[in-house]
Design an enzyme around this catalytic site. Structure first.
Site, PDB file in Angstrom:
ATOM      1  N   THR A 122      -4.477  -1.845   8.385  1.00 46.48           N
ATOM      2  CA  THR A 122      -5.579  -1.597   7.533  1.00 46.48           C
ATOM      3  C   THR A 122      -6.891  -2.217   8.462  1.00 46.48           C
ATOM      4  O   THR A 122      -6.775  -3.248   9.492  1.00 46.48           O
ATOM      5  CB  THR A 122      -5.722  -2.865   6.060  1.00 46.48           C
ATOM      6  OG1 THR A 122      -4.913  -2.574   6.045  1.00 46.48           O
ATOM      7  CG2 THR A 122      -7.280  -2.424   5.728  1.00 46.48           C
ATOM      8  N   GLY A 167       1.375  -0.909  -0.158  1.00 48.88           N
ATOM      9  CA  GLY A 167       0.025  -0.032   0.089  1.00 48.88           C
ATOM     10  C   GLY A 167       1.139   1.529   0.266  1.00 48.88           C
ATOM     11  O   GLY A 167       1.559   1.012   1.008  1.00 48.88           O
ATOM     12  N   ALA A 168       0.817   2.048  -1.448  1.00 51.54           N
ATOM     13  CA  ALA A 168       2.179   3.230  -0.812  1.00 51.54           C
ATOM     14  C   ALA A 168       1.009   3.997  -0.987  1.00 51.54           C
ATOM     15  O   ALA A 168       1.142   5.619  -1.719  1.00 51.54           O
ATOM     16  CB  ALA A 168       2.747   3.608  -2.550  1.00 51.54           C
ATOM     17  N   GLY A 169      -0.127   4.521  -0.192  1.00 48.25           N
ATOM     18  CA  GLY A 169      -1.013   5.102  -0.079  1.00 48.25           C
ATOM     19  C   GLY A 169      -0.260   6.602   0.909  1.00 48.25           C
ATOM     20  O   GLY A 169       0.730   6.714   0.843  1.00 48.25           O
ATOM     21  N   ARG A 228      -2.267   9.329  20.631  1.00 50.55           N
ATOM     22  CA  ARG A 228      -2.851  10.229  20.837  1.00 50.55           C
ATOM     23  C   ARG A 228      -3.304  11.065  22.881  1.00 50.55           C
ATOM     24  O   ARG A 228      -3.258  11.777  22.656  1.00 50.55           O
ATOM     25  CB  ARG A 228      -4.045   9.966  20.271  1.00 50.55           C
ATOM     26  CG  ARG A 228      -3.803   9.889  18.618  1.00 50.55           C
ATOM     27  CD  ARG A 228      -5.027   9.232  18.014  1.00 50.55           C
ATOM     28  NE  ARG A 228      -4.813   9.408  16.657  1.00 50.55           N
ATOM     29  CZ  ARG A 228      -5.533   8.933  15.924  1.00 50.55           C
ATOM     30  NH1 ARG A 228      -6.124   7.248  15.643  1.00 50.55           N
ATOM     31  NH2 ARG A 228      -5.212   8.642  14.136  1.00 50.55           N
ATOM     32  N   HIS A 270      -9.629  -1.315  18.417  1.00 45.98           N
ATOM     33  CA  HIS A 270      -9.270  -0.578  18.302  1.00 45.98           C
ATOM     34  C   HIS A 270     -10.459   0.240  17.528  1.00 45.98           C
ATOM     35  O   HIS A 270     -10.329   0.583  15.947  1.00 45.98           O
ATOM     36  CB  HIS A 270      -7.605  -0.557  16.152  1.00 45.98           C
ATOM     37  CG  HIS A 270      -7.664   0.880  15.774  1.00 45.98           C
ATOM     38  ND1 HIS A 270      -6.950   1.752  17.046  1.00 45.98           N
ATOM     39  CD2 HIS A 270      -7.737   0.936  14.583  1.00 45.98           C
ATOM     40  CE1 HIS A 270      -7.236   3.006  15.733  1.00 45.98           C
ATOM     41  NE2 HIS A 270      -7.683   2.475  14.857  1.00 45.98           N
TER      42      HIS A 270
END
Ligand code: A3D
Length: 313
Positions: A124, A12-14, A156, A180
């Site tokens: 993902t 995944g190269a997003g 966070r 999650h």
């Protein structure tokens, strides 16, 4: 003697994939291969070349390449998977299950063939279900497959606590466990600033507001970006996990790990404190919980189990 650099495959190269490639290169963790589907091969190649061209500025020698061919990731030491679709405003992570399960099945089949010895970190969403699917389809040992969520959710929480107290973020220790999703469990009983319990420093109402903001933190960013979800901090979190594995650090990091009786839970992936070293997830650590936290953890486990039971492998 071999002096080959470790090989890191990013599937995944997003948004997250691109930032991970830059961070892994800057930390000199190894050679990096960005892989995406053939229709997005140009994106993978373009991001790889763009980062290669920053090498003289930053001064490192790692090779970064882009591809859509799994032969190029063969023998990877670490694989980090972001292949899939991110949320849009109004969507929950669980809304992605059908579309992303198809993608994870495809990726897992290829990893089984080409990267049988890798430590696999899944990002993902919906995370707990996708990491389960990854392990089931690859058949890899459960300690060599895990999910990234806890490092991010904990970061966070730590940021919000540090901000409220106006202290250094590195001084604040706090962990988020569980699934999650909205049922995640921020642990306040062990949270502290340089050893001082957080509950003595921030009043209950403010802590409740910080916990609520942590649970919705991903959605807060989706609401601002409108076109996708958070990517800088998720990338930093996954690279931190990969670093602990590659350097055999044995750092305690929360991860979606296979539970085998820890916290009285068994047979699925769930957010828990782990030790990550050269053996992968070397240990799931049981930390003391208050009664309320234990109850919340089991409620979160119920939500994850329902989602996992619903997926068709
Ligand atoms: P995005 O920028 O859309 O990148 C995803 C990439 O995956 C795209 O380039 C796609 O072309 C590629 N892709 C799709 N199908 C395949 C396939 N079969 N093989 C290889 N590549 C494929 O998304 P993103 O990088 O922002 O987010 C990726 C995923 O991470 C999404 O599912 C998010 O929901 C998830 N995410 C998880 C967290 C956690 O904390 C767990 C945080 C943020 C995002």
């Amino acid at each position: 003697m071999t002096n080959k650099r470790p090989k890191i495959a990013l599937i995944g190269a997003g948004q997250i994939g691109g930032v991970m490639a830059l961070l892994a290169a800057q930390k000199e963790l190894g050679d990096i291969v960005l892989l995406d589907i053939p229709q997005a091969e140009g994106v993978a190649k373009g991001k790889a070349l763009d980062i290669q061209e920053s090498r003289p500025i930053d001064g490192y020698d790692a090779e970064i390449t882009g591809t859509s061919d799994y032969a190029d990731v063969a023998g990877a030491d670490v694989v980090i998977v972001t292949a899939g679709v991110p949320r849009k405003p109004g969507m929950s992570r669980d809304d992605l299950v059908e579309i992303n399960l198809r993608i994870i099945r495809d990726v897992a089949g290829n990893l089984k063939t080409h990267c049988p010895d890798a430590f696999v970190i899944v990002i993902t969403n919906p995370l707990d279900a996708m990491v389960y699917a990854m392990q089931q389809v690859t058949g890899f040992p459960t300690h060599k497959v895990c999910g990234m969520a806890g490092v991010l959710d904990s970061a966070r929480l730590r940021y919000f606590l540090a901000d409220a107290l106006d202290v250094s973020t590195s001084n604040v220790q706090a962990m988020v466990l569980g699934g999650h999703g909205d049922s995640m469990v921020p642990l306040l009983s062990t949270a502290n600033v340089g050893g001082v319990p957080i509950t003595t420093l921030i009043d209950e109402d403010r802590l409740d507001a910080i916990v609520a903001r942590t649970r919705k933190a991903g959605g807060e960013i989706v609401g601002l970006l409108k076109t996708g979800s958070a990517f800088f901090s998720p990338a930093a979190a996954a690279i931190r996990m990969a670093e602990s594995y590659l350097k055999d650090e044995k750092t305690l990091l929360p991860a979606a790990a296979w539970l085998d009786g820890e916290y009285d839970l068994r047979g699925f992936y769930f957010g828990a404190p782990t030790i990550i070293g050269a053996g992968g997830i070397e240990k799931v650590v049981e930390v003391p919980l208050s009664d309320t936290e234990r109850e919340a953890l089991h409620a979160s486990a119920g939500a994850v189990q329902t989602l996992v039971e619903g997926i068709q492998l």
